[in-house]
Design an enzyme around this catalytic site. Sequence first.
Site, PDB file in Angstrom:
ATOM      1  N   GLU A  43      -6.388  63.581 -12.925  1.00 49.93           N
ATOM      2  CA  GLU A  43      -5.269  63.036 -12.161  1.00 49.93           C
ATOM      3  C   GLU A  43      -4.331  64.142 -11.659  1.00 49.93           C
ATOM      4  OE1 GLU A  43      -1.735  59.714 -12.946  1.00 49.93           O
ATOM      5  OE2 GLU A  43      -2.571  60.842 -14.617  1.00 49.93           O
ATOM      6  N   LYS A 116      -2.340  53.501  -7.856  1.00 44.55           N
ATOM      7  CA  LYS A 116      -2.195  53.207  -9.286  1.00 44.55           C
ATOM      8  C   LYS A 116      -1.341  51.955  -9.502  1.00 44.55           C
ATOM      9  CE  LYS A 116      -0.837  55.750 -13.499  1.00 44.55           C
ATOM     10  NZ  LYS A 116      -0.482  57.112 -13.967  1.00 44.55           N
ATOM     11  N   CYS A 153      -5.210  56.817 -15.030  1.00 44.06           N
ATOM     12  CA  CYS A 153      -4.433  57.088 -16.237  1.00 44.06           C
ATOM     13  C   CYS A 153      -3.901  55.821 -16.912  1.00 44.06           C
ATOM     14  CB  CYS A 153      -3.329  58.083 -15.931  1.00 44.06           C
ATOM     15  SG  CYS A 153      -2.684  58.923 -17.408  1.00 44.06           S
TER      16      CYS A 153
END
Length: 296
Positions: A43, A116, A153
């Site tokens: 990331e 995200k 993540c």
Amino acid sequence: MRQVTVAATQMECDWDRPGNIARAERLVRQAAAEGANIILIQELFETPYFCQDQFHDHFNLAQPFEGNPLIAHFAALAAELSVVLPVSYFERAGQTAYNSIAIVDADGSVLGNYRKSHIPDGPGYTEKFYFSPGDTGFRVWPTRFGKIGVGICWDQWFPESARAMALGGAEILFYPTAIGSEPQDSSLDSAPHWQRVMQGHAGANLMPLVASNRIGTERGLNGTEITFYGSSFIADPTGAKLVEADRGSESVLTATFDLDAIAHQRRSWGVFRDRRPDLYGALTTLDGRHPLAAGR
């Protein structure tokens, strides 16, 4: 038989942005030389993990999806090596910003963009300062080497993310990550927990999973620091770790899977056949009882 070789990489990052890009490219080339078809980079690898601080000037790091030079660089690399590359970056979109990933197919074409969905906010990981919650929903990408789902993540802590991508037809799950020590509690080591949660996603959905994390100690502007613990890994469809990196070494990991055999295994277990979505209404609420207001 549809065999695909996947790779996870891990590396240190600093404020030499061209150096970070060159380092990531070198690891991609190494993975491709080892036979990898789909290669995961960690990331936000273009810079240190800037979310350690709340510093307005860091917004200048964001670039739009369209015409993005980082994406273009790795699209050219993907075409040269005939590999699939999810490319994590800091996205500027109008008056807001996202933690995003562009999916590049093996011919260099950019299939699209994922933003995200789950944005953390804690000591050292103050992402809500920088990123708006993603609005793309969970997506599945039909690449040359199979259908892939990619979370970012904090998304990996939510089983709903993995299940949504599995229901969308994903055959392999990928999670680029930046996680390490906790500035407020040096005794806390989340690495085993981090791995086990994702191993559960692999086992529950009967599909391989690839996780890539960064390494090294990065210091913030306000006296804090995070030591990223690496431990990147690849799990098989039962959740077992096939390969795992250590906590501090630059690494390339690879594993090969037969997607047709895994699809048969997934159907045979019946976990998708026996789902009861009529009983899962609580999952569409925050408190387990009250549906969210329309448009929220």
